[in-house]
Design a protein around this motif. Sequence first.
Motif, PDB file in Angstrom:
ATOM      1  N   UNK A   1       5.831  10.552  -0.337  1.00  0.00           N
ATOM      2  CA  UNK A   1       7.339  11.078  -0.104  1.00  0.00           C
ATOM      3  C   UNK A   1       7.534   9.205   0.003  1.00  0.00           C
ATOM      4  N   UNK A   2       8.807   8.946   0.539  1.00  0.00           N
ATOM      5  CA  UNK A   2       9.632   7.791   0.269  1.00  0.00           C
ATOM      6  C   UNK A   2       9.191   7.380   1.904  1.00  0.00           C
ATOM      7  N   UNK A   3       9.192   5.520   2.068  1.00  0.00           N
ATOM      8  CA  UNK A   3       8.547   5.141   3.073  1.00  0.00           C
ATOM      9  C   UNK A   3       9.748   5.763   4.519  1.00  0.00           C
ATOM     10  N   UNK A   4      10.906   5.603   3.601  1.00  0.00           N
ATOM     11  CA  UNK A   4      11.439   6.656   5.572  1.00  0.00           C
ATOM     12  C   UNK A   4      11.135   7.568   6.205  1.00  0.00           C
ATOM     13  N   UNK A   5      10.118   8.410   5.006  1.00  0.00           N
ATOM     14  CA  UNK A   5      10.257   9.710   5.272  1.00  0.00           C
ATOM     15  C   UNK A   5       8.571   9.550   6.144  1.00  0.00           C
ATOM     16  N   UNK A   6       8.134   8.580   5.439  1.00  0.00           N
ATOM     17  CA  UNK A   6       6.988   8.104   5.762  1.00  0.00           C
ATOM     18  C   UNK A   6       6.753   7.594   7.416  1.00  0.00           C
ATOM     19  N   UNK A   7       7.308   7.230   7.124  1.00  0.00           N
ATOM     20  CA  UNK A   7       7.343   6.187   8.633  1.00  0.00           C
ATOM     21  C   UNK A   7       9.011   5.799   9.550  1.00  0.00           C
ATOM     22  N   UNK A   8       9.871   7.119   9.762  1.00  0.00           N
ATOM     23  CA  UNK A   8      10.644   7.540   9.941  1.00  0.00           C
ATOM     24  C   UNK A   8      11.018   7.870  11.328  1.00  0.00           C
ATOM     25  N   UNK A   9      11.244   7.777  12.245  1.00  0.00           N
ATOM     26  CA  UNK A   9      11.422   8.550  13.651  1.00  0.00           C
ATOM     27  C   UNK A   9      12.020   8.877  14.064  1.00  0.00           C
ATOM     28  N   UNK A  10      11.995   9.962  15.010  1.00  0.00           N
ATOM     29  CA  UNK A  10      13.326  11.173  15.487  1.00  0.00           C
ATOM     30  C   UNK A  10      14.176  11.911  14.851  1.00  0.00           C
ATOM     31  N   UNK A  11      12.441  11.892  14.217  1.00  0.00           N
ATOM     32  CA  UNK A  11      13.091  13.135  12.848  1.00  0.00           C
ATOM     33  C   UNK A  11      13.389  14.829  13.247  1.00  0.00           C
ATOM     34  N   UNK A  12      12.237  14.911  14.545  1.00  0.00           N
ATOM     35  CA  UNK A  12      12.179  16.359  15.284  1.00  0.00           C
ATOM     36  C   UNK A  12      12.159  17.175  14.084  1.00  0.00           C
ATOM     37  N   UNK A  13      12.077  17.098  13.025  1.00  0.00           N
ATOM     38  CA  UNK A  13      11.328  17.790  12.162  1.00  0.00           C
ATOM     39  C   UNK A  13      10.022  18.723  12.973  1.00  0.00           C
TER      40      UNK A  13
END
Lengths: 333, 333
Positions: free
Chosen positions: B268-280
């Motif tokens: 996954x991209x780093x952003x997908x792995x570490x980003x917050x507040x996705x609420x996926x």
Amino acid sequence: MSDQPHDAHVDRADPRVGDLSEGRILRAILSRLGTSGAEVGPGDDAAVLRAPDGRVVATVDTLVHGPDFRLAWSTGFDLGFKAAAVNLADIAAMGARPTCLLVALAMPDETRLSFVEALADGLRAGCDSLAPGCAVEGGDLTVSDTLTIAVTALGSLDGRAPVLRSGARVGDVVAVAGELGLAGRGLALLFDRFRNAAGQPTGVTIELLADAERRDLAAQLRPEPPIALGAVAARTGATAMMDVSDGLVLDATRMAEASVVTLALDAQTDEALGGGEDHALLATFPADVTLPTGFRQIGRVVPQGAHPVLVDGEPHTGRAGWDPYRDWDSTRG
Amino acid sequence: MSDQPHDAHVDRADPRVGDLSEGRILRAILSRLGTSGAEVGPGDDAAVLRAPDGRVVATVDTLVHGPDFRLAWSTGFDLGFKAAAVNLADIAAMGARPTCLLVALAMPDETRLSFVEALADGLRAGCDSLAPGCAVEGGDLTVSDTLTIAVTALGSLDGRAPVLRSGARVGDVVAVAGELGLAGRGLALLFDRFRNAAGQPTGVTIELLADAERRDLAAQLRPEPPIALGAVAARTGATAMMDVSDGLVLDATRMAEASVVTLALDAQTDEALGGGEDHALLATFPADVTLPTGFRQIGRVVPQGAHPVLVDGEPHTGRAGWDPYRDWDSTRG
């Protein structure tokens, strides 16, 4: 609530929450809450609670540092107990049995862990003593500049109809369960006797107080509303009910307006009429019902007149509800 | 929220809430919330909601000015929408259908009525678009130095078992519904591009942004999690599910630990792995199940190994979750 403890500044005996992980604070709280009675208790995205009759009663109320309490006057235990009590009272006022609390706690990084633990103890003690079987089943921790405790309470009507504000009928008896005026006197005591020359709140030295004053202070800081009497009143046939939180006259006015009647109250002390935060239960019952133990008659429901509330036959001219915090914002002790 | 408007200082077109009665503010909010779907809606001591299968799912989450949002960046509508969305996501993550919200709003006296109205509009729009049939059915207004929005969401499992974090089984497919990484990029964008030389937040000039940046910003300020897919996943046989709020790796770790397995994720991209507040929604499904539309496979459940989460076969070494607000307290714009 960082994930990186700043070890150099940590008081290991009683750390600041800002030096602890969220998981560590949660464990300290959860270990104090006792066993969950829920189908799914704390720890997942949401709790799953039983709602045995296919309905759930729900309310939320918030205590905010400054307008609602001062840390110089309230302990963590007091605040936990009071946050539970005031929300349980709203459930009881519907004629329901409280089943669980959810607690959203927003607090400054400087808050000590011992304070949070005492608050959890107070929440548990409030539930255990006022509404046995009710427990904290979920919540949320956040950082805030302002200590804020938002409690959601859920309850069960156990098959009964809810007792609304709007059900009072002409001829009903007006009754109350719980104390009136004490919490207001307790608040006045704090403002009168436990501030320094600059008006800032100071610690409460209970030794200086007479027994009646201690009782008033307890009613303010750690109220014990008659929670169980809400469901009792509903079973006995109460036609209307509400929590007296903003003073008897103001709340009786709300009930009278919702029910399109006038509440004719017997003479009361000014403190009983105008004091806030009683969390007593105001209810109306058919005239032929024997009031449940714990309720006392304080008036009659009469046809709607020019005034929603009469006291000893006259409209109330004195103070109706009182909030000294509201216009007192120079200090935040 | 005094009962005595200070008429001399009132902006009649857009008054401060401190110049209005609580009743006036409540009427402005309630008029924007639409028709109650509850047995007892707003206006009594508590709401009475239907819980058709004899259980209720309940969660609370709080947005605090400073740590969670800045008024320079978020409108009242944004905040109402987001406060609804993040709580609805927790209900969806149990496999449940959201049924109602209770909103505890604590706000400074200086708050404008127009802001409160926009917040109410945002709450309603969030419910209407993400969870039709769910509405605000109760709440609480308080004064606070710090604008705080604590939302309780309730939901119904409609007879299903809740989908817990702990149900992932070896051999299951790991899947996700909703965007990963956008909200984190949106937050980085705010911090990078919409602060002045002193580091204080400034107004967002959306015209300066490329389309992809606007999408990232929207994911941060007004997220649209796939709420309806929570119940769909449960009906399709999801074995475990949770809301991805603190970054995929951190939340996948929580699911892996609760389920006593390892989650082997695809690259996954780093952003997908570490980003917050996705609420996926992160969920696991039996391998023989056709994933519901909206879910995409991102890995497999394997036996518990030395690491709870693997990414492309390796333990994750990058950032796991990110919170720039937490250590940024010099300004509160």
